[in-house]
Structure formats: structure tokens, C-alpha cells
Design an enzyme around this catalytic site. Structure first.
Site, PDB file in Angstrom:
ATOM      1  N   CYS A 231     -29.693  26.904 -13.051  1.00 39.65           N
ATOM      2  CA  CYS A 231     -31.425  27.425 -13.288  1.00 39.65           C
ATOM      3  C   CYS A 231     -32.092  26.257 -13.792  1.00 39.65           C
ATOM      4  O   CYS A 231     -32.309  26.289 -15.076  1.00 39.65           O
ATOM      5  CB  CYS A 231     -31.224  28.561 -14.280  1.00 39.65           C
ATOM      6  SG  CYS A 231     -29.787  29.905 -14.113  1.00 39.65           S
ATOM      7  N   ALA A 232     -32.346  25.459 -12.868  1.00 37.35           N
ATOM      8  CA  ALA A 232     -32.769  23.859 -13.164  1.00 37.35           C
ATOM      9  C   ALA A 232     -34.228  23.988 -13.398  1.00 37.35           C
ATOM     10  O   ALA A 232     -34.614  22.863 -14.298  1.00 37.35           O
ATOM     11  CB  ALA A 232     -32.423  23.415 -11.858  1.00 37.35           C
ATOM     12  N   ALA A 233     -35.263  24.534 -13.111  1.00 32.89           N
ATOM     13  CA  ALA A 233     -36.628  24.285 -13.365  1.00 32.89           C
ATOM     14  C   ALA A 233     -36.713  24.563 -14.860  1.00 32.89           C
ATOM     15  O   ALA A 233     -36.204  25.569 -15.228  1.00 32.89           O
ATOM     16  CB  ALA A 233     -37.539  25.133 -12.374  1.00 32.89           C
ATOM     17  N   PRO A 234     -37.853  23.678 -15.397  1.00 31.37           N
ATOM     18  CA  PRO A 234     -38.829  22.825 -14.923  1.00 31.37           C
ATOM     19  C   PRO A 234     -38.019  21.417 -14.502  1.00 31.37           C
ATOM     20  O   PRO A 234     -38.654  20.446 -14.000  1.00 31.37           O
ATOM     21  CB  PRO A 234     -39.794  22.502 -15.765  1.00 31.37           C
ATOM     22  CG  PRO A 234     -39.121  22.885 -17.117  1.00 31.37           C
ATOM     23  CD  PRO A 234     -38.006  23.939 -16.855  1.00 31.37           C
ATOM     24  N   GLY A 235     -36.633  21.399 -14.711  1.00 30.85           N
ATOM     25  CA  GLY A 235     -35.945  20.043 -14.457  1.00 30.85           C
ATOM     26  C   GLY A 235     -35.563  18.868 -15.529  1.00 30.85           C
ATOM     27  O   GLY A 235     -35.074  18.014 -15.408  1.00 30.85           O
ATOM     28  N   LYS A 237     -33.217  19.086 -17.955  1.00 26.66           N
ATOM     29  CA  LYS A 237     -31.929  18.924 -18.220  1.00 26.66           C
ATOM     30  C   LYS A 237     -31.324  18.326 -16.880  1.00 26.66           C
ATOM     31  O   LYS A 237     -30.528  17.588 -17.068  1.00 26.66           O
ATOM     32  CB  LYS A 237     -31.211  20.292 -18.399  1.00 26.66           C
ATOM     33  CG  LYS A 237     -31.708  20.805 -19.967  1.00 26.66           C
ATOM     34  CD  LYS A 237     -31.031  22.410 -20.014  1.00 26.66           C
ATOM     35  CE  LYS A 237     -31.399  22.980 -21.334  1.00 26.66           C
ATOM     36  NZ  LYS A 237     -32.966  23.355 -21.257  1.00 26.66           N
ATOM     37  N   ASP A 282     -31.406  31.626  -5.167  1.00 30.24           N
ATOM     38  CA  ASP A 282     -30.791  32.510  -6.071  1.00 30.24           C
ATOM     39  C   ASP A 282     -29.496  32.180  -6.466  1.00 30.24           C
ATOM     40  O   ASP A 282     -28.522  32.481  -5.618  1.00 30.24           O
ATOM     41  CB  ASP A 282     -31.041  33.957  -5.506  1.00 30.24           C
ATOM     42  CG  ASP A 282     -30.570  34.972  -6.489  1.00 30.24           C
ATOM     43  OD1 ASP A 282     -29.997  34.740  -7.741  1.00 30.24           O
ATOM     44  OD2 ASP A 282     -30.780  36.316  -6.144  1.00 30.24           O
ATOM     45  N   ASP A 310     -28.317  27.034 -17.717  1.00 26.98           N
ATOM     46  CA  ASP A 310     -29.211  27.247 -18.932  1.00 26.98           C
ATOM     47  C   ASP A 310     -29.860  28.306 -18.325  1.00 26.98           C
ATOM     48  O   ASP A 310     -30.773  28.299 -17.670  1.00 26.98           O
ATOM     49  CB  ASP A 310     -30.084  25.796 -18.833  1.00 26.98           C
ATOM     50  CG  ASP A 310     -31.013  26.033 -19.997  1.00 26.98           C
ATOM     51  OD1 ASP A 310     -30.662  26.276 -21.201  1.00 26.98           O
ATOM     52  OD2 ASP A 310     -32.284  25.825 -19.605  1.00 26.98           O
ATOM     53  N   CYS A 360     -32.153  29.648 -24.769  1.00 28.71           N
ATOM     54  CA  CYS A 360     -33.039  29.290 -25.974  1.00 28.71           C
ATOM     55  C   CYS A 360     -33.666  30.609 -26.465  1.00 28.71           C
ATOM     56  O   CYS A 360     -34.751  30.848 -26.815  1.00 28.71           O
ATOM     57  CB  CYS A 360     -34.400  28.500 -25.396  1.00 28.71           C
ATOM     58  SG  CYS A 360     -35.235  29.386 -24.097  1.00 28.71           S
TER      59      CYS A 360
END
Length: 465
Positions: A231-235, A237, A282, A310, A360
Site C-alpha cells: 500500500c505504497a502511495a505516496p511513496g 516508505k 489492488d 502500511d 497511523c
């Protein structure tokens, strides 16, 4: 702002989900309205060293302070996270309000509390006689009801975020051509003093919260490995993982939103991280018996040495946050989605590999209870101690067994340290956050489909059949 404002049914659900006597939820909701008293910057140590970075940043921030009339900030390296620089912020200050009022939208007001100036496009209302050079008081609109271009004193709910100097006149803000861009109000007396991070002129610096930095360090990526960020965006991590791998190996970054995936890809290109492959996909569908072409998703089971989840979450740990308009249905949807993504992640990490789960949010359902559910569903997973102890233990009274609470890390900004030294507070006075580290057991009985020639990070690896 007294405490974070939630929808009534969401507030009730949050109160009911918290274990009794485990945490002062009311105090936590008050803390979430305030910004942390520390800013953190991540440094790419492949491009510079920490001493050079601190001196360069000190010079830039000194120029900022000279422009605004603030005292200079104190900077130093985090004692454990070696690529992290700590900056001590200041506040809150009780400030007089001046006659001319500016109203900004809520997101702009929150950014000002963390050190930003007011950009022209964030200004919703100002007096008819506003001129460049005027001293103004800046207020944030709590309800989002202030109409663009309003000229009087806004009568709705608002809160004071500080005073500043207008850089533009009203006639430049609201005109037929769409108005000016750039800084509209230079904040010279903010309620909280913090450095502006939006335009630091160095390719090796990245503004990031401390717990977010901890995620990549807890994942422990090594050069040459295959790592998946689901779940990478915004990038942020993703780029950290790639930097820790010294721009070698492969980092696959998945993002469901095509727009966010595109922006993330542009960020990786801008940062020169050519070991990152970004895909709009997805993550709940990321594992399959048939792999995608050219290392694109979906992937075969056991395809990655390390996986970061994340997860999308209720974000009830973000600071500062005065209002969260999350609905009860949205709140209840997150644990379901998180579990689906985690089940895919468990299949995608190789035996002996590492899985890190983070959110978070402060919600028990999305944190400790999510970990307990995953351990019950996946007996091949082992909950591990992270390499560094930065956050506190999980909440007692949750569904997670008491003997495992010390293995997860809950970053709870409402915790009060006993006679704290300021340099012990940066691990506590953060956003609300949660991290759990798992290792997948190597069991030939369970993983017979993985040949023994090597791991996914080994060039001699065998095929997964």
C-alpha cells in the site's frame, strides 16, 4: 480546539473499543489536536553523511528564522535511527489577535501548526482592504463552510493558528484569472514554531514522521533482496526501503489508485531510485498461481523476502487534526480490508521472510486486535521483537495475548514521561502509530512448493511450483 472532533457514533465506537483503564482516551483526543513538538527529517545516507546534512540544514533553517524573526532551531541526529534528524519545535504561544483576519481551510490550518506558511490558494477569506505588508491574524475554518472570497469577519467556528505578514493584496488573491500562487501569508508569529519543510533545496532530505521511518528500519531490507510495499502511495516508505537497499535489488510498490500510483512513480524517478517498480494494482488480489508478465502483479506465493503492509486505516493518529469526518461505516470497513491485505501478504512473503504491519491510527480494532486475528488465522507466522524499541507496548485488555503486548509497538503521544529530558520525548511526542513485525516460519511440511535452491533474493533461486 479542546479535543479531536469525531462523528458522535464514531466517538462512541472508539470509546467502546478501548480496553477499560488501559488508556486515557479523552486525553489522547486532546493531544491529537496539537502538533508534535519535534519535526523529523530522513536523510539519504547514500548521497551525503549526517554531519554534512545537519550543517547544511542548519544554514537553510537559519535563513528561514531570519526572515520570520524566530529564534534558530536545535538539530541533532536520532541516537538509534541513524538516518533521522530531530528538530525541536516550540509552543504553544498565547498571541494577541490583530484587526485584519485571514481565514484558511482546515488542511491549511493544520499545516501551519506544523510549520508551513499560508499559500495563496489556501486563503478562503480576507478583508476588502488587505494589502501586501499588512499584519494579519490567521484562522482555520473548522466546519469548511467559509466561502471563497468572503470579505467580512467570518462568523463560523474557527481557531487562531497565528499571525503573519500578507505577501499579496486581496485584488491579487481573488480575480478573474484565478489569483496568484506561492506564499500568501508569511507566518511570523505562529502558535507553534516549527521549520517550513515544503521546499528544502536538497535531493537527499525527505520530511517524514519518526514512526514512518521506523517501519523501513524494522523491515530491515538488504541490498539484492526482493521487497514488496503493498500500500505504497505516496511513496515515503517505499523510497526509504529503496535507499536502505542502496538502490539495488527490487522494490515492488503497489497502489490501488491510478492517480496516486502515477505520482509515486514520478517521485521515485525524481529521487533517482531505479530499483523501484510502481504498479497500479489492488493488493488484495496480489497473489496468484499465475504471475504477471515482466515482474508485474499478481505474483506467485513466496515471491518476496520482505513485505510491508502500511495499511489503509482510519488515520485517527494523525497530528494535528481538529476534525475527522469519518463515518461509522468507514471506520468499520478498515479492519476488514486490512485483514484481506494481510492474508495476501502472508502468502507472498517467503518462508523465513519478514512481514511488517503498520497503521497511523490509535484504534485497537485496527492494531492489537488485527494482529491477534492474523496470528490465529496464520499459525505459520511468528510475532517478533523489532530491532529497536521506540514505541510503547500494546494496550492491555485487547485481544492480543498479554505476553505478546511487548512485541508490538504503539506510538501513543498521550503518554506522560516521568521527569522527561527533552531528548527522550521525540519517540513519544509523535503521531499516533502502530507497528508489528512478523517472521514466517520455514516449514517443509507447509511450503513444499518452494524449492530449496535459494530465496527470492538469491540469484540461484528455483522456481515456485
Amino acid at each position: 480546539m479542546e479535543e479531536l472532533q469525531l462523528q458522535p457514533d464514531v466517538h462512541t465506537a472508539l470509546v467502546e473499543s478501548f480496553p477499560k483503564n488501559s488508556s486515557n482516551l479523552s486525553h489522547l483526543l486532546k493531544i491529537l489536536c496539537r502538533p508534535p513538538l519535534f519535526s523529523t527529517l530522513r536523510i539519504n545516507l547514500q548521497l551525503t553523511d549526517i554531519t554534512t546534512a545537519i550543517e547544511a540544514l542548519r544554514g537553510v533553517l537559519a535563513e528561514q528564522c531570519k526572515l520570520t524573526g524566530m529564534a534558530e532551531f536545535t538539530l541533532y541526529q536520532h541516537p538509534v535511527i541513524d538516518d533521522c534528524i530531530i528538530i525541536e519545535n516550540r509552543g504553544p504561544f498565547s498571541l494577541p489577535q490583530v484587526e485584519k483576519e485571514i481565514v484558511v481551510d482546515l488542511s491549511c490550518g493544520m499545516a501551519v501548526l506544523r510549520g508551513a506558511n499560508v499559500f495563496a490558494q489556501g486563503i478562503m477569506a480576507c478583508p476588502q482592504n488587505l494589502r501586501a505588508g499588512d499584519t494579519v491574524s490567521v484562522f482555520s475554518d473548522l466546519d469548511g463552510k467559509c466561502l471563497k472570497g468572503f470579505a467580512g469577519k467570518y462568523p463560523g467556528r474557527k481557531f487562531h493558528v497565528g499571525n503573519g505578514v500578507a505577501q499579496v493584496a486581496r485584488s491579487d488573491l481573488f480575480n478573474a484569472s484565478g489569483g496568484v500562487r506561492g506564499i500568501g501569508i508569511l507566518m511570523t508569529q505562529p502558535v507553534y514554531e516549527a521549520p517550513a519543510m515544503n521546499d528544502l533545496p536538497f535531493p537527499w532530505v525527505f520530511s517524514q514522521n519518526l514512526p514512518s521511518m521506523a517501519c523501513a528500519h524494522f523491515l530491515g531490507p538488504q541490498p539484492g533482496e526482493r521487497v514488496l510495499d503493498m500500500c505504497a502511495a505516496p511513496g515515503g516508505k517505499t523510497s526509504h526501503i529503496a535507499a536502505l537497499m542502496k538502490n539495488s535489488g527490487v522494490v515492488v510498490a503497489l497502489e490501488k489508485s491510478s492517480e496516486r500510483a502515477s505520482k509515486m512513480s514520478n517521485l521515485m524517478e525524481k529521487l533517482g531510485l531505479d530499483n523501484v517498480k510502481c504498479f497500479q494494482f489492488d493488493s488484495t488480489k496480489a497473489v496468484s498461481d499465475i504471475s504477471g508478465p515482466d515482474d508485474s502483479p499478481p505474483y506467485l506465493p513466496a515471491s518476496f523476502d520482505r513485505v510491508l503492509v502500511d495499511a489503509p486505516c482510519s488515520a485517527l493518529g494523525q497530528r494535528p487534526c481538529a476534525v475527522n469526518r469519518l463515518s461509522l461505516n468507514q471506520l468499520k470497513s478498515y479492519p476488514v480490508l486490512q485483514h484481506k491485505i494481510l492474508l495476501s501478504a502472508v502468502q507472498l512473503v517467503r518462508p523465513g521472510g519478514v512481514l511488517v504491519y503498520s497503521t497511523c491510527t490509535v484504534c485497537v480494532d485496527e492494531n492489537e486486535d488485527q494482529v491477534a486475528r492474523l496470528l490465529t488465522k496464520c499459525p505459520d507466522l511468528e510475532l517478533c521483537d523489532a530491532p529497536h524499541k521506540l514505541g510503547g507496548p500494546g494496550l492491555p485488555g485487547s485481544k492480543l495475548k498479554s505476553e505478546l503486548l511487548s512485541k508490538v509497538q504503539r506510538f501513543d503521544p498521550s503518554i506522560q514521561l516521568t521527569q522527561p529530558d527533552v531528548r527522550e520525548c521525540y519517540n513519544v511526542d509523535t503521531i499516533g502509530f502502530f507497528i508489528a513485525v512478523f517472521r514466517k516460519r520455514s516449514s517443509p511440511d507447509v511450503y513444499q512448493h518452494v524449492k530449496s535452491e535459494g530465496s527470492p533474493g538469491d540469484k540461484r533461486q528455483g522456481k515456485i511450483t
